[in-house]
Enzyme design. Sequence first.
Site, short mmCIF file in Angstrom:
data_model
loop_
_atom_site.label_atom_id
_atom_site.label_comp_id
_atom_site.label_asym_id
_atom_site.label_seq_id
_atom_site.Cartn_x
_atom_site.Cartn_y
_atom_site.Cartn_z
N GLY A 90 0.80 -1.23 0.00
CA GLY A 90 0.00 0.00 0.00
C GLY A 90 0.83 1.27 0.00
O GLY A 90 0.29 2.36 -0.20
N CYS B 198 -26.63 -12.47 -20.58
CA CYS B 198 -26.32 -13.76 -19.96
C CYS B 198 -27.11 -13.99 -18.69
O CYS B 198 -27.01 -15.06 -18.08
CB CYS B 198 -24.82 -13.88 -19.69
SG CYS B 198 -24.28 -12.97 -18.23
N CYS C 201 -23.27 -7.11 -18.75
CA CYS C 201 -22.04 -7.29 -17.97
C CYS C 201 -20.95 -6.36 -18.50
O CYS C 201 -20.73 -6.28 -19.71
CB CYS C 201 -21.52 -8.73 -18.11
SG CYS C 201 -22.50 -9.96 -17.26
N CYS D 51 -19.20 -12.58 -19.36
CA CYS D 51 -20.50 -12.66 -20.03
C CYS D 51 -20.46 -13.74 -21.12
O CYS D 51 -21.36 -14.57 -21.21
CB CYS D 51 -20.83 -11.30 -20.64
SG CYS D 51 -22.55 -11.09 -21.09
N CYS E 248 -28.04 -9.08 -16.19
CA CYS E 248 -27.43 -8.86 -17.51
C CYS E 248 -28.41 -9.30 -18.59
O CYS E 248 -28.92 -10.41 -18.56
CB CYS E 248 -26.12 -9.64 -17.64
SG CYS E 248 -25.45 -9.60 -19.32
#
Lengths: 366, 298
Positions: free
Chosen positions: B35, B247, B269, B275, B244
């Site tokens: 970080g 899908c 998606c 997808c 979606c």
Amino acid sequence: MYVAVKGGEKAIENAHRLLAEERRGDRQVPELTIAQIKSQMTLAVDRVMTEGSLYDRDLAALAIKQARGDLMEAIFLLRAFRTTLPRFAMSEPIDTTNMKARRRISSTYKDLPGGQMLGPTFDYTHRLLDFSLMDDGNETQAEQDQNADPDADLPRVTTILNHEGLIEQERPDDEDAPVVDLTREPLDFPAGRDARLQNLARGDEGFLLSMGYSTQRGYGITHPFAGEIRMGEVEVEIVPEDLGFPVVIGEITVTECEMINQFKGSATQPPQFTRGYGLTFGHGERKAMAMALVDRAMRAKELGEEVVAPAQDEEFVLYHSDNVEASGFVQHLKLPHYVDFQGELEMVRNLRKEQIEQQQMLKAGE
Amino acid sequence: MSATETLEGYNFAYLDEQTKRMIRRAILKAVAVPGYQVPFGSREMPLPYGWGTGGIQITASVISADDTLKVIDQGADDTTNAVSIRRFFARTAGVDTTEKTEDASLIQTRHRIPERALKEGQILVYQVPIPEPLRWLEPRETETRKMHALEEYGIMHVKLYEDIARFGRIATAYDYPVLVNGRYLMRPSPIPKFDNPKMDNMPALQLFGAGREKRIYAVPPYTDVKSLDFDDHPFEVQKWDDCCALCGAEDSYLDEVVMDDKGRRMFVCSDTDYCEERRAQGHVGPLGTSPGTPQAAE
């Protein structure tokens, strides 16, 4: 059925093809040559070399041609090429006192050793379009300035002032210490003057011009005088390791500006003049002057002045001076952001829904 | 693409080996201090700043000839900038490229983490525009570096609290701040907060490159990544009322597609590979079958 947008690859290829066509323009007109750009668009070449930080007139001309005259794009092209080059040696400091000057002026003295020399300048031209240039073949021959002696000694104005001790001493850093190279190391604060000057030398002319201008209008005023501006050729030397003495590897054209700034003195320093410095490749007077103003403004802290204006703020100036960085980041907004935007849409819709519900509840409660 | 088509006159993956070594050192330091933003000598790349130069430099420094590279932008492999970057590495390194998350050893991304869970051995490289999480609160680098050193993150909590006081919620939808390994406040790059939980304890190595700002940071595998929140206002991710349209996925991040000028829209998606994989498995969304005129998902 909805088909997700496809065909990015094909679209990019087509865009490249169209770009090449636009660059070539009307095929009835002869193609622009590198030699033409190099010899007739000299100030564009100079700017691209300066901000591209690579002294190569041919490559700068090529970049200008490839960029269709967009100088920032040309600077970017040159920079991207420059990063891949190996570093053979570090040059010795150039000696501008021994410059073969083609232009040299001082606004602080009427006359001075070596004289004033206007040289090729737009100054004092009346900015009237010269329609005779519309036609080809209108050649004029410049006459050599009879008074100018290119080999005359040109003592520096700041040196003349120094005889009286009226100007601050130039205190060079430890000559053996390595010079910062911002193309190899990240900027660090507080930045040394070497880092600041390198940043400014690569910085965008327009940005520095505005920053310098702002100091003249009162945002961090420095009371400047153009002590001296000179433009001409200097030799570049390196010391090859196996030789141990300097050898000249070539000659470059540079423009140098030394600003002299009034300084009322501080607790530790007597009243005296202070300096601001600007240097560009080629003939880049406007940039060199702006650079000198901003260099001096950024020395505020060192000279015990209060930092109140943008031009005095080194983080502000140094982080925002580079046009390759700025142009890239501003234009990255063209890239798709629909994932982030979707997140914002969802949030704004929810916030609005909640607000409407709250208002309805309040109404119902009345 | 095959290795035979690589660009002449340039080193493998464009950068010279000295530069790669410098970048790898920065990466090692970043991995050692999760970080923490490591300054590095970012180079000028032949692609513009702000278009992924940090990610590209990291990818160029860690990629080897036997890697398989996937590049996504907004979750999709076919967005123009993803195509451009993938092509850059196909040209300069001649590596195999893929659109399959599962098959990639190296994934460079802008603004998304793939839906499919990443596994050990994979590396996810993020393109980062502004690496400093405190930047909108404190514009000065000299100040923010001090704040990180002293772990002084109070202003970020105050900012989030002010959001709650004004809006009743934390009004940050993307680039949502996280605390890494219990120590450094980190900007996850502008991924939607939907993706934040995927960063936590991820088996893959996560590397972040900010070229213009000259910073590299990292989250090593299996590291705690906590999205900032309050006990009474726990962190939560975006949800959609729709699934979606292609899908039928209900667990993926959805992009909104405007269908006409009457406000009809559909959701698909954002992760195109996810997808496609679902559709290949036979999942069908409300608009996924009929080949006729587009219909809005209502």
